[in-house]
Write an enzyme that holds these catalytic residues in place. Structure first.
Site, PDB file in Angstrom:
ATOM      1  N   LYS A  78       0.850  -1.197   0.000  1.00 19.89           N
ATOM      2  CA  LYS A  78       0.000   0.000   0.000  1.00 19.89           C
ATOM      3  C   LYS A  78       0.881   1.239   0.000  1.00 19.89           C
ATOM      4  CE  LYS A  78      -4.041  -1.739   2.402  1.00 19.89           C
ATOM      5  NZ  LYS A  78      -4.800  -1.522   3.629  1.00 19.89           N
ATOM      6  N   HIS A  98       1.874   7.021   2.279  1.00 22.09           N
ATOM      7  CA  HIS A  98       1.223   8.294   1.985  1.00 22.09           C
ATOM      8  C   HIS A  98       1.648   9.389   2.958  1.00 22.09           C
ATOM      9  CE1 HIS A  98      -1.494   7.559   5.321  1.00 22.09           C
ATOM     10  NE2 HIS A  98      -1.858   6.405   4.793  1.00 22.09           N
ATOM     11  N   HIS A 151       1.547   8.760   6.665  1.00 22.66           N
ATOM     12  CA  HIS A 151       2.691   7.997   7.174  1.00 22.66           C
ATOM     13  C   HIS A 151       3.928   8.882   7.278  1.00 22.66           C
ATOM     14  CE1 HIS A 151       0.503   4.319   5.467  1.00 22.66           C
ATOM     15  NE2 HIS A 151       0.554   4.131   6.767  1.00 22.66           N
TER      16      HIS A 151
HETATM   17  N1  ARG Z   1      -0.078  -0.303   9.700  1.00 24.21           N
HETATM   18  C1  ARG Z   1      -1.025   0.501  10.396  1.00 24.21           C
HETATM   19  C2  ARG Z   1      -1.511   1.653   9.513  1.00 24.21           C
HETATM   20  O1  ARG Z   1      -0.864   2.053   8.574  1.00 24.21           O
HETATM   21  C3  ARG Z   1      -0.473   1.087  11.646  1.00 24.21           C
HETATM   22  C4  ARG Z   1       0.080   0.100  12.629  1.00 24.21           C
HETATM   23  C5  ARG Z   1       0.157   0.696  13.980  1.00 24.21           C
HETATM   24  N2  ARG Z   1       0.845  -0.084  14.943  1.00 24.21           N
HETATM   25  C6  ARG Z   1       0.333  -1.064  15.687  1.00 24.21           C
HETATM   26  N3  ARG Z   1       1.102  -1.667  16.534  1.00 24.21           N
HETATM   27  N4  ARG Z   1      -0.932  -1.417  15.553  1.00 24.21           N
HETATM   28  O2  ARG Z   1      -2.584   2.177   9.789  1.00 24.21           O
END
Ligand code: ARG
Length: 563
Positions: free
Chosen positions: A125, A128, A131
């Site tokens: 993905k 963006h 992030h």
């Molecule tokens: N990958 C997730 C996202 O982009 C965020 C992960 C956050 N960390 C966790 N330990 N849940 O929304």
């Protein structure tokens, strides 16, 4: 010497009060004409059976001028201390020059492991702008913690597991363009992922197919696993380019898939503690006592989910790192999720669940579009960074066409402009992004602060040889004293940033320093001052440059020597 400590000692010597209590009570007055430190006498009124303003007057007469204070004045119920400016100035400038980029560091966190989880992007993905904000914030937070002596562990909790990989595999089998996949992996994977959602709306059978693929992945089927690994490798190739541009590294990329074999244990523990409940075929933990909706652990088809992996991850981190704090830098939209995770860990009997913190942050908005990965309207981090660098290069071509290594400078300034824009406010606030603000060289911006550093460095170069030491008592104007006080307060800004998990405090503080230095530069001669004054001001300039570059480095911004 710490002047606040010395003043607290004086107070506890004069009245019946513990040193620690005095330290706690001492304030910084709102205006410079009210002195440098203020001690409120209100709490003494009861014990001394006198009005606070009377106590202040009495104490002011008892304070003697020395190396620490020039005088103490009573103002209402406050005792205002005016510190010995010359001593303070000398000690502080000497400390900055001696410590260099270690100035402002401390050992508050010595021997404590702090996990900083940030970035945590999703395989296949887009990386963006949301992030990007997250990554900048997390990295800055990690750096201020490290500067305070904590042993930090940077974790990128990759989103590399979950039902979406079933969808992706199904989409791959139907619509992949191999050539595009090799060239622009994430765009291509994202294209087929979006297409999957469009097609699945017309043909719900696709969802069943995707579920079956994810089951195969969880069972370790080799064909499906190979595809998944390929998506992951291709994605990481793109992510690592972005991290390189940002000068960001991680100590661990243990993401969601890392916990795929660690969830059985979590389910077992929950069952043993009688916490698992059945709900429409799924397994949940009831969190009503915390006023939270239930957390799902297993879906009705037995598949594990995001939350199950987070429980496994927290337990693994405690075992592996014995953390003092486990910090999750993740968008504010996930606050319910983390509340549920931490509460469940508490129910499981892990008293360390109180050491887990979710550090939320706002969204990034461009002309009121919210960012989402389901639709196609995503702003890629890569594009924003490249554009920032390009636009900065244009500005440089205009302002300073003869500059050497323009590209390198444009990278530092362009990235600095972005980081500053994302981190200049309270992290909970949404970032409303405009290029005008980000690249404004005069306002509160990265380029403005960087430019102040460049200006200082250029004065030092013009001076030729800057002495290692000088008589700093020649720094005798009020502007200089206020400048020195700002340098001294840099330590406090780091402490506050750590306590509030807010790197913006450091950014704001070095912006204040930059403003004060520019004002000083415009109203006082440096190179043309008489020799003693000149040398002292050169050392002040050197100290200002050191503190600005240290502060910028802590939030992830580099400093060019010219721009
Ligand atoms: N990958 C997730 C996202 O982009 C965020 C992960 C956050 N960390 C966790 N330990 N849940 O929304």
């Amino acid at each position: 010497m710490d002047f606040k400590v010395e003043i607290a000692k004086k107070i506890s010597g004069l009245v019946d009060m513990e040193f620690d209590k005095a330290m706690e009570l001492i304030e910084i007055p709102p205006q410079p004409n009210m002195g440098d430190y203020a001690f409120p006498c209100f709490q003494l009124a009861k014990v001394m059976r006198k009005a606070p303003n009377m106590i202040a007057v009495e104490l002011s007469q008892k304070v003697q001028a020395d190396d620490i204070v020039e005088k103490a004045e009573a103002a209402g119920g406050y005792l205002n201390f005016f510190i010995n400016k010359k001593e303070y100035t000398r000690q502080l400038i000497e400390e900055v020059l001696e410590k260099g980029d270690k100035f402002g560091s401390s050992n508050i966190g010595e021997g404590k492991n702090v996990i900083a989880e940030f970035s945590s992007v999703n395989v296949a993905k887009p990386f963006h702008v949301g992030h990007l904000f997250n990554t900048m914030l997390g990295s800055a937070l990690e750096k201020v913690y490290k500067h305070s002596g904590y042993n930090t562990i940077r974790i990128n909790h990759l989103g590399d597991w979950g039902t979406q990989f079933g969808k992706l595999i199904s989409a791959y089998k139907r619509w992949i363009n191999e050539e595009a996949l090799e060239k622009e992996p994430i765009s291509e994977l994202f294209r087929i992922y979006v297409k999957f959602h469009e097609e699945a709306e017309k043909d719900p059978a696709l969802e069943d197919e995707a579920r079956a693929y994810f089951r195969k992945l969880e069972e370790g089927d080799s064909e499906v696993t190979d595809l998944w690994q390929r998506f992951k490798d291709l994605s990481l190739r793109e992510f690592s380019e972005i991290y390189k541009m940002m000068n960001i590294e991680f100590d661990s990329y243990a993401g969601e898939s890392f916990y795929s074999d660690k969830m059985d244990e979590v389910v077992r523990m929950l069952r043993e503690k009688n916490l698992l409940k059945e709900s429409n075929g799924a397994k949940i933990v009831d969190l009503e006592q915390f006023n939270l909706s239930p957390i799902m652990i297993l879906k009705s088809d037995g598949a594990t989910i995001y939350a199950t992996r987070d429980l496994a991850a927290a337990i693994y981190r405690k075992r592996t790192y014995d953390f003092y704090k486990n910090i999750y830098v993740v968008g504010g939209t996930q606050s319910l999720h983390f509340n549920q995770i931490f509460s469940t860990l508490g129910l499981m009997g892990f008293e360390w669940s109180k050491d887990c913190v979710h550090i939320g942050h706002g969204l990034v908005k461009f002309a009121d579009k919210k960012l989402s990965t389901r639709k196609g309207d995503v702003v890629f981090a890569k594009d924003v960074m490249n554009e920032a660098i390009c636009k900065t290069l244009e500005v440089i071509e205009n302002k300073n066409p003869n500059l050497e290594n323009k590209e390198e400078v444009a990278k530092k300034v362009g990235m600095g402009a972005l980081i500053y824009t994302f981190l200049k406010n309270n992290r909970e606030k949404d970032v409303v992004f405009t290029w005008e603000d980000a690249l404004n060289f005069d306002g509160d911006s990265g380029p403005y602060v960087q430019y102040t550093y460049v200006r200082g460095r250029s004065i030092l170069r013009k001076a030729g040889n800057v002495p290692d030491a000088a008589d700093l008592s020649y720094l005798s104007t009020e502007d200089e004293f206020q400048m020195v006080k700002l340098l001294g307060a840099f330590k406090d800004s780091i402490k506050e940033a750590v306590e509030r998990y807010e790197p913006f405090v450091v950014i704001r503080h070095i912006t204040e320093i930059a403003k004060a230095y520019n004002k000083f530069y415009n109203t006082h001669p440096i190179l043309n001052a008489e020799d003693n004054v000149k040398n002292a001001r050169l050392l002040l300039t050197k100290a200002v440059c050191t503190v600005i570059s240290t502060g910028l480095r802590l939030v992830g911004i580099e400093t060019p020597e010219n721009m």
